[in-house]
Design a protein around this motif. Structure first.
Motif, PDB file in Angstrom:
ATOM      1  N   ARG A   1       5.803   2.351 -14.378  1.00  0.00           N
ATOM      2  CA  ARG A   1       5.489   0.945 -14.103  1.00  0.00           C
ATOM      3  C   ARG A   1       4.079   0.531 -14.522  1.00  0.00           C
ATOM      4  O   ARG A   1       3.519  -0.412 -13.973  1.00  0.00           O
ATOM      5  N   HIS A   2       3.507   1.243 -15.497  1.00  0.00           N
ATOM      6  CA  HIS A   2       2.217   0.835 -16.043  1.00  0.00           C
ATOM      7  C   HIS A   2       2.365  -0.471 -16.822  1.00  0.00           C
ATOM      8  O   HIS A   2       3.329  -0.630 -17.558  1.00  0.00           O
ATOM      9  N   PRO A   3       1.421  -1.417 -16.698  1.00  0.00           N
ATOM     10  CA  PRO A   3       0.278  -1.414 -15.797  1.00  0.00           C
ATOM     11  C   PRO A   3       0.710  -1.654 -14.358  1.00  0.00           C
ATOM     12  O   PRO A   3       1.497  -2.554 -14.062  1.00  0.00           O
ATOM     13  N   THR A   4       0.184  -0.841 -13.479  1.00  0.00           N
ATOM     14  CA  THR A   4       0.640  -0.832 -12.093  1.00  0.00           C
ATOM     15  C   THR A   4       0.235  -2.089 -11.337  1.00  0.00           C
ATOM     16  O   THR A   4      -0.786  -2.713 -11.651  1.00  0.00           O
ATOM     17  N   PRO A   5       1.008  -2.466 -10.307  1.00  0.00           N
ATOM     18  CA  PRO A   5       0.462  -3.411  -9.334  1.00  0.00           C
ATOM     19  C   PRO A   5      -0.644  -2.711  -8.532  1.00  0.00           C
ATOM     20  O   PRO A   5      -0.650  -1.479  -8.404  1.00  0.00           O
ATOM     21  N   TRP A   6      -1.561  -3.495  -7.968  1.00  0.00           N
ATOM     22  CA  TRP A   6      -2.656  -2.937  -7.175  1.00  0.00           C
ATOM     23  C   TRP A   6      -2.640  -3.539  -5.782  1.00  0.00           C
ATOM     24  O   TRP A   6      -2.369  -4.725  -5.613  1.00  0.00           O
ATOM     25  N   PHE A   7      -2.943  -2.701  -4.812  1.00  0.00           N
ATOM     26  CA  PHE A   7      -3.174  -3.171  -3.454  1.00  0.00           C
ATOM     27  C   PHE A   7      -4.676  -3.176  -3.219  1.00  0.00           C
ATOM     28  O   PHE A   7      -5.350  -2.151  -3.405  1.00  0.00           O
ATOM     29  N   VAL A   8      -5.227  -4.312  -2.837  1.00  0.00           N
ATOM     30  CA  VAL A   8      -6.671  -4.410  -2.599  1.00  0.00           C
ATOM     31  C   VAL A   8      -6.921  -5.393  -1.468  1.00  0.00           C
ATOM     32  O   VAL A   8      -6.249  -6.424  -1.350  1.00  0.00           O
ATOM     33  N   ARG A   9      -7.882  -5.037  -0.606  1.00  0.00           N
ATOM     34  CA  ARG A   9      -8.336  -5.930   0.439  1.00  0.00           C
ATOM     35  C   ARG A   9      -9.856  -5.900   0.493  1.00  0.00           C
ATOM     36  O   ARG A   9     -10.475  -4.860   0.254  1.00  0.00           O
ATOM     37  N   SER A  10     -10.437  -7.046   0.835  1.00  0.00           N
ATOM     38  CA  SER A  10     -11.877  -7.163   0.972  1.00  0.00           C
ATOM     39  C   SER A  10     -12.262  -7.830   2.294  1.00  0.00           C
ATOM     40  O   SER A  10     -13.250  -7.459   2.916  1.00  0.00           O
ATOM     41  N   GLY A  11     -11.467  -8.808   2.734  1.00  0.00           N
ATOM     42  CA  GLY A  11     -11.859  -9.630   3.863  1.00  0.00           C
ATOM     43  C   GLY A  11     -11.935  -8.903   5.187  1.00  0.00           C
ATOM     44  O   GLY A  11     -12.876  -9.096   5.963  1.00  0.00           O
ATOM     45  N   VAL A  12     -10.932  -8.063   5.492  1.00  0.00           N
ATOM     46  CA  VAL A  12     -10.945  -7.341   6.774  1.00  0.00           C
ATOM     47  C   VAL A  12     -11.678  -6.018   6.650  1.00  0.00           C
ATOM     48  O   VAL A  12     -12.320  -5.561   7.582  1.00  0.00           O
TER      49      VAL A  12
ATOM     50  N   ALA B   1     -12.835  -3.001   3.116  1.00  0.00           N
ATOM     51  CA  ALA B   1     -12.712  -2.675   1.693  1.00  0.00           C
ATOM     52  C   ALA B   1     -11.713  -1.540   1.509  1.00  0.00           C
ATOM     53  O   ALA B   1     -11.877  -0.454   2.083  1.00  0.00           O
ATOM     54  N   CYS B   2     -10.687  -1.793   0.710  1.00  0.00           N
ATOM     55  CA  CYS B   2      -9.729  -0.734   0.369  1.00  0.00           C
ATOM     56  C   CYS B   2      -9.042  -1.093  -0.946  1.00  0.00           C
ATOM     57  O   CYS B   2      -9.022  -2.254  -1.359  1.00  0.00           O
ATOM     58  N   LEU B   3      -8.488  -0.065  -1.577  1.00  0.00           N
ATOM     59  CA  LEU B   3      -7.886  -0.257  -2.896  1.00  0.00           C
ATOM     60  C   LEU B   3      -6.966   0.922  -3.175  1.00  0.00           C
ATOM     61  O   LEU B   3      -7.282   2.059  -2.816  1.00  0.00           O
ATOM     62  N   CYS B   4      -5.833   0.642  -3.814  1.00  0.00           N
ATOM     63  CA  CYS B   4      -5.021   1.745  -4.355  1.00  0.00           C
ATOM     64  C   CYS B   4      -4.086   1.223  -5.439  1.00  0.00           C
ATOM     65  O   CYS B   4      -3.618   0.081  -5.372  1.00  0.00           O
ATOM     66  N   PRO B   5      -3.829   2.047  -6.469  1.00  0.00           N
ATOM     67  CA  PRO B   5      -2.731   1.745  -7.378  1.00  0.00           C
ATOM     68  C   PRO B   5      -1.444   1.785  -6.571  1.00  0.00           C
ATOM     69  O   PRO B   5      -1.265   2.670  -5.726  1.00  0.00           O
ATOM     70  N   ALA B   6      -0.535   0.851  -6.815  1.00  0.00           N
ATOM     71  CA  ALA B   6       0.639   0.699  -5.956  1.00  0.00           C
ATOM     72  C   ALA B   6       1.929   0.632  -6.771  1.00  0.00           C
ATOM     73  O   ALA B   6       2.609  -0.396  -6.795  1.00  0.00           O
ATOM     74  N   PRO B   7       2.301   1.734  -7.438  1.00  0.00           N
ATOM     75  CA  PRO B   7       3.533   1.693  -8.239  1.00  0.00           C
ATOM     76  C   PRO B   7       4.792   1.535  -7.397  1.00  0.00           C
ATOM     77  O   PRO B   7       5.856   1.211  -7.933  1.00  0.00           O
ATOM     78  N   PHE B   8       4.688   1.741  -6.078  1.00  0.00           N
ATOM     79  CA  PHE B   8       5.839   1.577  -5.177  1.00  0.00           C
ATOM     80  C   PHE B   8       5.689   0.301  -4.349  1.00  0.00           C
ATOM     81  O   PHE B   8       6.386   0.120  -3.355  1.00  0.00           O
ATOM     82  N   GLY B   9       4.764  -0.577  -4.760  1.00  0.00           N
ATOM     83  CA  GLY B   9       4.440  -1.750  -3.963  1.00  0.00           C
ATOM     84  C   GLY B   9       5.435  -2.879  -4.083  1.00  0.00           C
ATOM     85  O   GLY B   9       5.601  -3.663  -3.145  1.00  0.00           O
ATOM     86  N   GLU B  10       6.092  -3.028  -5.241  1.00  0.00           N
ATOM     87  CA  GLU B  10       7.000  -4.149  -5.446  1.00  0.00           C
ATOM     88  C   GLU B  10       8.462  -3.744  -5.328  1.00  0.00           C
ATOM     89  O   GLU B  10       9.304  -4.563  -4.957  1.00  0.00           O
ATOM     90  N   ALA B  11       8.774  -2.515  -5.678  1.00  0.00           N
ATOM     91  CA  ALA B  11      10.151  -2.032  -5.638  1.00  0.00           C
ATOM     92  C   ALA B  11      10.141  -0.530  -5.396  1.00  0.00           C
ATOM     93  O   ALA B  11       9.234   0.176  -5.833  1.00  0.00           O
TER      94      ALA B  11
ATOM     95  N   ARG C   1      -1.204  -7.035 -11.556  1.00  0.00           N
ATOM     96  CA  ARG C   1      -0.865  -5.921 -12.457  1.00  0.00           C
ATOM     97  C   ARG C   1      -1.964  -5.811 -13.502  1.00  0.00           C
ATOM     98  O   ARG C   1      -2.301  -6.795 -14.164  1.00  0.00           O
ATOM     99  N   ALA C   2      -2.516  -4.618 -13.664  1.00  0.00           N
ATOM    100  CA  ALA C   2      -3.621  -4.420 -14.602  1.00  0.00           C
ATOM    101  C   ALA C   2      -3.755  -2.930 -14.885  1.00  0.00           C
ATOM    102  O   ALA C   2      -3.352  -2.092 -14.068  1.00  0.00           O
ATOM    103  N   PRO C   3      -4.339  -2.564 -16.030  1.00  0.00           N
ATOM    104  CA  PRO C   3      -4.533  -1.145 -16.339  1.00  0.00           C
ATOM    105  C   PRO C   3      -5.622  -0.493 -15.495  1.00  0.00           C
ATOM    106  O   PRO C   3      -5.683   0.734 -15.413  1.00  0.00           O
TER     107      PRO C   3
ATOM    108  N   TYR D   1       0.827  -1.206   0.000  1.00  0.00           N
ATOM    109  CA  TYR D   1       0.000   0.000   0.000  1.00  0.00           C
ATOM    110  C   TYR D   1       0.865   1.262   0.000  1.00  0.00           C
ATOM    111  O   TYR D   1       1.737   1.446   0.828  1.00  0.00           O
ATOM    112  N   ALA D   2       0.622   2.122  -0.978  1.00  0.00           N
ATOM    113  CA  ALA D   2       1.315   3.406  -1.106  1.00  0.00           C
ATOM    114  C   ALA D   2       0.793   4.050  -2.376  1.00  0.00           C
ATOM    115  O   ALA D   2       1.051   3.561  -3.471  1.00  0.00           O
ATOM    116  N   GLY D   3       0.036   5.132  -2.252  1.00  0.00           N
ATOM    117  CA  GLY D   3      -0.479   5.809  -3.443  1.00  0.00           C
ATOM    118  C   GLY D   3      -1.817   6.454  -3.173  1.00  0.00           C
ATOM    119  O   GLY D   3      -2.118   6.882  -2.052  1.00  0.00           O
TER     120      GLY D   3
END
Length: 324
Positions: free
Chosen positions: A252-263, A265-275, A223-225, A192-194
């Protein structure tokens, strides 16, 4: 305008209207109903890394699709650009995750300070805003200057509206700044960062939508647009959908995404998520996104149609370069 019994009545407003609460916030309405409030001068304590945020966010039919200051993470504020690891500084709020130490509360909660608006423009078809900000560390040092812009449009007949958003960050710290996330510090899956969105409580367990598939936490890191989320509301029981779109010219398009549903609901594009992404002293980093907010539940095909609206609307975002 009709006069009745000597009273000249004010006509109702049609289309988009921009309202300025000087020194505090902007609001956007459509046909008299609020779509968003953008707080540029928050009153948050330093520990929550004060920064501008959008809340409430509502669909065209008035459903609330954002959550403000939840008890589990009081630094989550609707929709806000939030970065937890900017070198040693935290512009996310709360504790900081660092390699070898896990989460700790450190004296490093910075703030994104509003320095002025360069553009406040509105007509019934579009609202356009351009803003200047300064990122200041907890000990008072200027780290980043920012040019931020957003636009609001309502595509005809779509049952949705679009928030297109852009930023240009300039490193004024005097040294290189690595921008990362807890994942780049060693916490797996925590990229998560973005431009981070926290959804309503009732959306916990909702459905994440990606090109050609749907899921929940299993889509974290994909990773998705674009990526979407659909959930149901309490009281009336209806559903709404958000779709985030990553601009093709983003790093880094298509960006990685950070998403959670179970705990929750949240979502963000995460271009700083992997490196980490290193921004040299004096250099700039530009990012653009669209967020499409729609009434009703969507499947991946419906979310793809909403993403196309976001792609089209991003062209209307004001330029984030210095204005004359």
């Amino acid at each position: 305008v009709m006069a009745s019994a000597g009273v000249l009545r004010e006509p109702s407003t049609a289309g988009l209207v921009l309202h300025h609460e000087h020194g505090r916030a902007l609001s956007v309405t459509h046909d008299g109903a609020q779509l968003l409030r953008y707080v540029h001068a928050p009153w948050d304590p330093q520990l929550e890394s004060p920064r501008p945020y959008f809340h409430p966010l509502r669909t065209l039919d008035g459903q609330l699709v954002s959550l403000y200051r939840p008890h589990d993470h009081v630094w989550h504020k609707g929709l806000a650009f939030s970065l937890p690891n900017v070198g040693p500084e935290n512009f996310w709020g709360g504790v900081t995750y660092t390699r070898g130490h896990a989460y700790r509360q450190l004296p490093n909660n910075g703030a994104m300070r509003h320095r002025g608006y360069d553009l406040l423009d509105a007509d019934p078809a579009a609202v356009r805003v351009a803003q200047r900000l300064e990122w200041v560390t907890e000990d008072g040092r200027a780290l980043i200057t920012e040019r931020r812009a957003f636009a609001v449009t309502v595509p005809a007949g779509a049952g949705a509206w679009v928030l297109s958003w852009a930023t240009r960050l300039t490193n004024v710290s005097g040294s290189a700044l690595p921008i990362g996330s807890p994942a780049t510090e060693g916490r797996a899956g925590a990229g998560y960062a973005g431009l981070f969105w926290r959804g309503p409580r009732s959306w916990t367990g909702g459905t994440a939508l990606a090109p050609g598939r749907c899921g929940t936490d299993d889509l974290n890191g994909i990773r998705a647009p674009w990526l979407g989320f659909t959930g149901r509301h309490d009281e009336g029981g209806g559903a709404s959908t958000l779709v985030f779109v990553d601009a093709e010219d983003n790093p880094r398009h298509p960006t990685p995404w950070f998403v959670r549903s179970g705990v929750y609901a949240c979502l963000c594009p995460a271009p700083f998520g992997e490196a980490e992404l290193l921004v040299a002293a004096g250099e700039e980093l530009a990012l653009r996104y669209a967020v499409v907010i729609a009434a009703g539940e969507q499947d991946p095909d419906g979310a793809a149609r909403l993403a196309a609206l976001g792609d089209k609307a991003m062209a209307s975002t004001p330029n984030t370069d210095p204005l004359p």
